[in-house]
Design a protein around this motif. Structure first.
Motif, PDB file in Angstrom:
ATOM      1  N   ALA A   1       0.817  -1.213   0.000  1.00 41.13           N
ATOM      2  CA  ALA A   1       0.000   0.000   0.000  1.00 41.13           C
ATOM      3  C   ALA A   1       0.852   1.264   0.000  1.00 41.13           C
ATOM      4  O   ALA A   1       0.340   2.352  -0.273  1.00 41.13           O
ATOM      5  N   PHE A   2       2.139   1.130   0.308  1.00 41.31           N
ATOM      6  CA  PHE A   2       3.043   2.282   0.347  1.00 41.31           C
ATOM      7  C   PHE A   2       3.941   2.274  -0.884  1.00 41.31           C
ATOM      8  O   PHE A   2       4.405   1.215  -1.311  1.00 41.31           O
ATOM      9  N   PRO A   3       4.218   3.430  -1.465  1.00 36.22           N
ATOM     10  CA  PRO A   3       5.183   3.500  -2.571  1.00 36.22           C
ATOM     11  C   PRO A   3       6.562   3.025  -2.116  1.00 36.22           C
ATOM     12  O   PRO A   3       6.932   3.196  -0.946  1.00 36.22           O
ATOM     13  N   GLU A   4       7.329   2.438  -3.049  1.00 37.82           N
ATOM     14  CA  GLU A   4       8.643   1.913  -2.702  1.00 37.82           C
ATOM     15  C   GLU A   4       9.565   3.006  -2.162  1.00 37.82           C
ATOM     16  O   GLU A   4      10.348   2.768  -1.236  1.00 37.82           O
ATOM     17  N   LEU A   5       9.486   4.202  -2.752  1.00 36.24           N
ATOM     18  CA  LEU A   5      10.356   5.284  -2.287  1.00 36.24           C
ATOM     19  C   LEU A   5      10.053   5.645  -0.841  1.00 36.24           C
ATOM     20  O   LEU A   5      10.975   5.888  -0.049  1.00 36.24           O
ATOM     21  N   LEU A   6       8.768   5.664  -0.461  1.00 37.43           N
ATOM     22  CA  LEU A   6       8.405   5.992   0.920  1.00 37.43           C
ATOM     23  C   LEU A   6       8.897   4.916   1.874  1.00 37.43           C
ATOM     24  O   LEU A   6       9.434   5.220   2.955  1.00 37.43           O
ATOM     25  N   LEU A   7       8.746   3.640   1.489  1.00 34.77           N
ATOM     26  CA  LEU A   7       9.253   2.562   2.333  1.00 34.77           C
ATOM     27  C   LEU A   7      10.768   2.650   2.487  1.00 34.77           C
ATOM     28  O   LEU A   7      11.315   2.460   3.578  1.00 34.77           O
ATOM     29  N   ALA A   8      11.437   2.937   1.372  1.00 35.55           N
ATOM     30  CA  ALA A   8      12.893   3.071   1.426  1.00 35.55           C
ATOM     31  C   ALA A   8      13.302   4.225   2.336  1.00 35.55           C
ATOM     32  O   ALA A   8      14.282   4.123   3.083  1.00 35.55           O
ATOM     33  N   LEU A   9      12.562   5.325   2.284  1.00 35.66           N
ATOM     34  CA  LEU A   9      12.846   6.463   3.166  1.00 35.66           C
ATOM     35  C   LEU A   9      12.716   6.058   4.633  1.00 35.66           C
ATOM     36  O   LEU A   9      13.538   6.448   5.475  1.00 35.66           O
TER      37      LEU A   9
ATOM     38  N   ALA B   1      12.253  -2.602   0.508  1.00 36.78           N
ATOM     39  CA  ALA B   1      11.020  -2.025  -0.031  1.00 36.78           C
ATOM     40  C   ALA B   1      10.498  -2.792  -1.236  1.00 36.78           C
ATOM     41  O   ALA B   1       9.298  -2.773  -1.511  1.00 36.78           O
ATOM     42  N   ALA B   2      11.390  -3.486  -1.963  1.00 31.89           N
ATOM     43  CA  ALA B   2      10.978  -4.226  -3.165  1.00 31.89           C
ATOM     44  C   ALA B   2      10.534  -5.653  -2.859  1.00 31.89           C
ATOM     45  O   ALA B   2       9.962  -6.317  -3.731  1.00 31.89           O
TER      46      ALA B   2
END
Length: 276
Positions: free
Chosen positions: A123-131, A151-152
């Protein structure tokens, strides 16, 4: 158009694009493996007399705000940027394969628990999870690769689970179960090889996505630490000089776009082969 003659235009175009992508990929591998062949100067060499000079014979891609040669930094940054993307993809594939196989083989309760957790992460974008992961682990090249890879993981976990469920219903897996073969053994010997094709396709495309995410983290100052050169940091370094010296940011940005397009074409080509 003659209905009896097969259409070859699409396949020819795909073959040409695939050949071009392969050629660019080969050059990229050479740049990463042998940077000294392509870099005319040491990447950290400064020349205050040549600050923000445009492309010329001495500096084919110009210089940055410290007088450093952009081409040399682009070549040096290729190794770090590509290695981060490749390492992140490896983390995502390994973690996703483990979760996907476990979810498919462990039973309904474990499957439901793991997939609900994966759904939450998706549900979260990969960039947000990575952040979020970088905020916990800290910045740096290794932590950046780990953050992007973690994140991936949900994407690969979903793919592996779906493919594994199909293979687990096949006759040869049922025969292995009846013969008393241990689950770990038939998962590794029978299931995993049969789900690897789609995973390789997704990993090829995912490498480009990982490169974009890594560049985004560097743009926010959360990537590799200076003085390490990577393409995202180069874009960030030149964002204040776009009107005066556009080449400082545009050149690494174009390199990012090129690599993403090439990896996408490679992934599409592999997809066509897998679907045959």
């Amino acid at each position: 158009m003659n209905p009896g003659r097969p259409a070859t235009g699409g396949s020819t175009t795909t073959a040409v694009l695939g050949a071009l992508a392969g050629a660019v990929l080969l050059v990229m591998v050479l740049v990463v493996a042998f940077p000294d062949w392509f870099a005319p100067y040491p990447p950290e060499r400064t020349d205050l007399r040549a600050v923000l000079e445009g492309p010329s014979a001495a500096h084919p891609l110009g210089t940055d705000q410290l007088g450093r040669d952009v081409l040399s930094r682009l070549v040096d940054g290729a190794r770090l940027s590509v290695l981060i993307a490749a390492a992140a993809t490896a983390v995502g594939v390994l973690g996703g394969a483990l979760i996907g196989l476990l979810s498919a083989a462990a039973g309904t309760r474990v499957d439901s628990l793991l997939m609900r957790a994966v759904d939450v992460l998706l549900a979260f974008p990969e960039l947000l999870l990575a952040l979020l992961v970088v905020a916990v682990l800290g910045s740096g090249a290794v932590n950046t690769a780990l953050a992007i890879g973690i994140a991936a993981i949900p994407n690969y976990a979903r793919l592996v689970r779906g493919q594994a469920l199909v293979v687990l219903r096949s006759d040869y897996v049922e025969a292995a179960r009846m013969l008393g073969v241990a689950p770990a053994r038939y998962l590794v010997r029978h299931v995993l090889p049969n789900v690897s094709g789609p995973v390789v396709v997704l990993a090829s495309i995912g490498t480009g996505t990982a490169l974009i995410t890594a560049s985004g983290l560097s743009l926010f100052g959360l990537g590799p630490r200076p003085p390490q050169a990577d393409w995202g940091a180069m874009v960030a370094d030149g964002k204040d000089f776009l009107q005066l010296a556009w080449w400082v940011s545009v050149t690494p940005g174009a390199a990012i776009v090129l690599v993403v397009v090439v990896m996408t074409l490679v992934g599409r080509g592999l997809q066509m082969r897998v679907l045959r």
